[in-house]
Design an enzyme around this catalytic site. Structure first.
Site, mmCIF file in Angstrom:
data_model
loop_
_atom_site.group_PDB
_atom_site.id
_atom_site.type_symbol
_atom_site.label_atom_id
_atom_site.label_comp_id
_atom_site.label_asym_id
_atom_site.label_seq_id
_atom_site.Cartn_x
_atom_site.Cartn_y
_atom_site.Cartn_z
ATOM 1 N N LYS A 169 47.471 31.386 38.565
ATOM 2 C CA LYS A 169 48.140 32.238 37.591
ATOM 3 C C LYS A 169 48.706 31.346 36.500
ATOM 4 O O LYS A 169 49.261 30.265 36.784
ATOM 5 C CB LYS A 169 49.279 33.006 38.261
ATOM 6 C CG LYS A 169 48.799 34.014 39.289
ATOM 7 C CD LYS A 169 48.163 35.220 38.620
ATOM 8 C CE LYS A 169 47.739 36.256 39.642
ATOM 9 N NZ LYS A 169 47.145 37.441 39.016
ATOM 10 N N ASP A 211 40.094 42.066 33.803
ATOM 11 C CA ASP A 211 40.636 42.729 34.988
ATOM 12 C C ASP A 211 41.298 44.026 34.511
ATOM 13 O O ASP A 211 40.664 45.098 34.498
ATOM 14 C CB ASP A 211 41.619 41.760 35.684
ATOM 15 C CG ASP A 211 42.396 42.362 36.843
ATOM 16 O OD1 ASP A 211 42.282 43.568 37.092
ATOM 17 O OD2 ASP A 211 43.159 41.624 37.509
ATOM 18 N N GLU A 234 40.831 34.732 32.916
ATOM 19 C CA GLU A 234 40.933 36.159 33.219
ATOM 20 C C GLU A 234 42.045 36.802 32.399
ATOM 21 O O GLU A 234 43.185 36.327 32.402
ATOM 22 C CB GLU A 234 41.215 36.299 34.733
ATOM 23 C CG GLU A 234 41.322 37.724 35.237
ATOM 24 C CD GLU A 234 41.564 37.776 36.756
ATOM 25 O OE1 GLU A 234 41.417 36.726 37.425
ATOM 26 O OE2 GLU A 234 41.906 38.848 37.264
ATOM 27 N N LYS A 255 42.095 30.222 42.037
ATOM 28 C CA LYS A 255 42.496 30.910 40.809
ATOM 29 C C LYS A 255 43.982 30.681 40.652
ATOM 30 O O LYS A 255 44.762 30.999 41.551
ATOM 31 C CB LYS A 255 42.192 32.401 40.930
ATOM 32 C CG LYS A 255 42.801 33.224 39.800
ATOM 33 C CD LYS A 255 42.338 34.657 39.859
ATOM 34 C CE LYS A 255 43.518 35.605 39.973
ATOM 35 N NZ LYS A 255 43.093 37.011 39.969
ATOM 36 N N ASP A 283 44.229 33.057 35.606
ATOM 37 C CA ASP A 283 44.485 34.483 35.359
ATOM 38 C C ASP A 283 45.796 34.601 34.594
ATOM 39 O O ASP A 283 46.854 34.188 35.086
ATOM 40 C CB ASP A 283 44.572 35.243 36.691
ATOM 41 C CG ASP A 283 44.708 36.759 36.500
ATOM 42 O OD1 ASP A 283 44.734 37.226 35.340
ATOM 43 O OD2 ASP A 283 44.783 37.472 37.525
ATOM 44 N N LYS A 307 38.250 45.922 41.075
ATOM 45 C CA LYS A 307 39.208 46.309 42.107
ATOM 46 C C LYS A 307 39.048 47.810 42.292
ATOM 47 O O LYS A 307 39.234 48.567 41.329
ATOM 48 C CB LYS A 307 40.650 46.033 41.652
ATOM 49 C CG LYS A 307 40.985 44.570 41.445
ATOM 50 C CD LYS A 307 42.407 44.397 40.938
ATOM 51 C CE LYS A 307 42.717 42.926 40.711
ATOM 52 N NZ LYS A 307 44.020 42.725 40.042
ATOM 53 N N SER A 352 44.158 33.268 45.184
ATOM 54 C CA SER A 352 44.904 33.423 43.939
ATOM 55 C C SER A 352 46.275 32.782 44.147
ATOM 56 O O SER A 352 47.027 33.191 45.030
ATOM 57 C CB SER A 352 45.040 34.919 43.629
ATOM 58 O OG SER A 352 45.882 35.124 42.520
ATOM 59 N N GLY A 412 41.968 41.242 43.987
ATOM 60 C CA GLY A 412 42.837 41.638 45.086
ATOM 61 C C GLY A 412 44.169 42.106 44.548
ATOM 62 O O GLY A 412 44.530 41.815 43.399
HETATM 63 O O1 OSB Z 1 45.710 40.113 38.465
HETATM 64 O O2 OSB Z 1 44.509 39.741 40.153
HETATM 65 C C1 OSB Z 1 45.587 40.098 39.669
HETATM 66 C C2 OSB Z 1 48.055 40.675 42.525
HETATM 67 C C3 OSB Z 1 48.768 41.755 42.045
HETATM 68 C C4 OSB Z 1 48.458 42.242 40.796
HETATM 69 C C5 OSB Z 1 47.450 41.661 40.027
HETATM 70 C C6 OSB Z 1 46.735 40.597 40.524
HETATM 71 C C7 OSB Z 1 47.059 40.073 41.775
HETATM 72 C C8 OSB Z 1 46.403 38.921 42.358
HETATM 73 C C9 OSB Z 1 46.394 38.856 43.860
HETATM 74 O O3 OSB Z 1 45.961 37.996 41.708
HETATM 75 C C10 OSB Z 1 45.120 38.407 44.426
HETATM 76 C C11 OSB Z 1 45.065 38.615 45.913
HETATM 77 O O4 OSB Z 1 45.211 39.752 46.401
HETATM 78 O O5 OSB Z 1 44.856 37.621 46.612
HETATM 79 MG MG MG Z 2 43.881 39.552 37.477
#
Ligand code: OSB
Ligand code: MG
Length: 379
Positions: free
Chosen positions: A172, A251, A226, A170, A198, A275, A143, A303
């Site tokens: 952001k 999510d 996402e 992925k 995401d 998660k 991510s 994650g």
């Molecule tokens: O939306 O997936 C998410 C981290 C903190 C809060 C929300 C998210 C995330 C990540 C981290 O995308 C993904 C990772 O742990 O590698």
């Molecule tokens: Mg997410």
């Protein structure tokens, strides 16, 4: 779950806080994070001990939960309620005994994970065996936050992750940092790149400019988009999902198995991010998996920048058969110079599922010596 495990006799619970700098600042639609203030939960039983990780961020940016709030509710409400009746505990009892307390899923999940880990260690069984997983390694995705250095920096980061072997990117996205950077990734890495975005609920389904940006992303052959909208906007997700070619993944919206079933019935998504922390624990995470699998819906493991404790749980869960898509499960060194446990490493684009007792990882002694530890005894 799959076979009954003997309960453990819990004497006390400890909250263990450790701060870990992130190797790369992590920017999302809600701000930038440069360290992880990890809250680990140790359940000490007469016969075994178990570890869980509370995956809350430091501030309530993702859901309402945040680390100081979680530590408070654990110390003053959840742990006393769990230790109160005394006697023997099973992971299944945690959600039952705490069901009167609303929300706080990540805090509850940490406790449930720790009790499950203790039960498994007592039984000398690995979580992977207990879950009857079907793989001994899981494909690793990464991510990627919104980089401070703009598009060139993003391209460099992605280049590095691909060179390391990550099988899926992925990215952001946020208002104003969406279409151009994703177009740039497509032109640099081609149509073959497994690319998804995401939005962390950063877009407004009723704002024309927001919808126009999402429509433009829909043209880029992404594997999924996402959580474009707020968690409670299931109807809005369904309306736009019906127009887009790109599958929508949820999510933040998916808080438990019942919500997943509702979202799927409404066609609000075609993919589900699981998660354990967000849904209240590993047992509910497995129920979300089972509900999706029954309906032919692929899932993947999200994650929360976990340390090795939370990552060990995620990796085992991600080895279940419904996890058909690579998750946000990266190697320890993508996050931290030094993890709190033996690190998870990338081998051929995969992370190995631990096969030791319980979750297969414990915090190292040197980490525990420098941690801030708070002991909660039965009253
Ligand atoms: O939306 O997936 C998410 C981290 C903190 C809060 C929300 C998210 C995330 C990540 C981290 O995308 C993904 C990772 O742990 O590698
Ligand atoms: Mg997410």
């Amino acid at each position: 779950m799959r076979r009954d495990l003997a309960p453990v006799t819990v004497d006390r619970v400890e909250l263990v806080r450790v701060r870990l700098p992130l190797v790369t600042p992590f920017r999302t639609s809600f701000g930038v994070q440069t360290e992880r203030d990890a809250l680990l939960v140790l359940v000490a039983a007469a016969d075994a001990a178990g570890w869980g990780e509370c995956v809350t961020p430091a501030t309530p940016i993702y859901t309402e939960e945040y680390t100081d709030g979680a530590a408070h509710v654990l110390e003053h409400v959840l742990v006393p309620a769990l230790l109160g009746p005394g006697g023997r505990l099973r992971a299944e009892d945690v959600a039952l005994r705490l069901q009167g307390f609303k929300g706080h899923r990540m805090a509850k999940a940490a406790l449930e994970s720790a009790v499950l880990d203790a039960q498994l260690r007592l039984a000398e069984r690995s979580l992977a065996d207990h879950l009857e997983v079907t793989r001994d390694r899981v494909p690793a995705g990464v991510s990627v936050g919104i980089p401070d250095g703009g598009i060139p920096h993003l391209i460099d980061l992605v280049d590095g992750y691909l060179a390391a072997g990550y099988v899926r990117i992925k990215a952001k996205v946020a208002r104003g940092a969406d279409v151009a950077p994703m177009q740039a990734l497509r032109s640099r890495f081609g149509a073959g790149l497994h690319l998804q975005v995401d939005a962390n609920a950063g877009y407004d389904p009723d704002a024309r400019a927001d919808v126009a940006a999402l429509d433009a992303l829909d043209e880029l052959g992404l594997v999924q988009i996402e959580q474009p909208f707020a968690p409670d906007r299931l109807r809005a997700h369904a309306e736009h999902a019906a127009r887009w070619r790109t599958p929508v993944c949820l999510d933040e919206s998916i808080t438990d198995a019942a919500r997943a079933v509702e979202a799927l019935a409404m066609h609000a998504c075609r993919i589900v991010n699981i998660k354990p922390g967000r849904v209240g624990g590993p047992l509910e995470a497995v129920r979300v998996h089972d509900a999706c699998r029954d309906r032919g819906i692929p899932v993947w493991c999200g994650g929360m920048l976990e340390t090795g404790v939370g990552r060990a749980l995620n990796v085992a869960i991600a080895a279940l058969p419904g996890f058909e898509l690579p998750g946000d499960i990266s190697a320890s060194d993508r996050y931290f110079a030094e993890d709190v446990t033996e690190p998870f490493v990338l081998v051929d684009g995969h992370v190995a599922v631990p096969d030791g007792p319980g979750i297969g990882r414990v915090p190292r002694d040197d980490v525990l010596r420098r941690a801030d530890r708070r002991r909660i005894d039965p009253r």
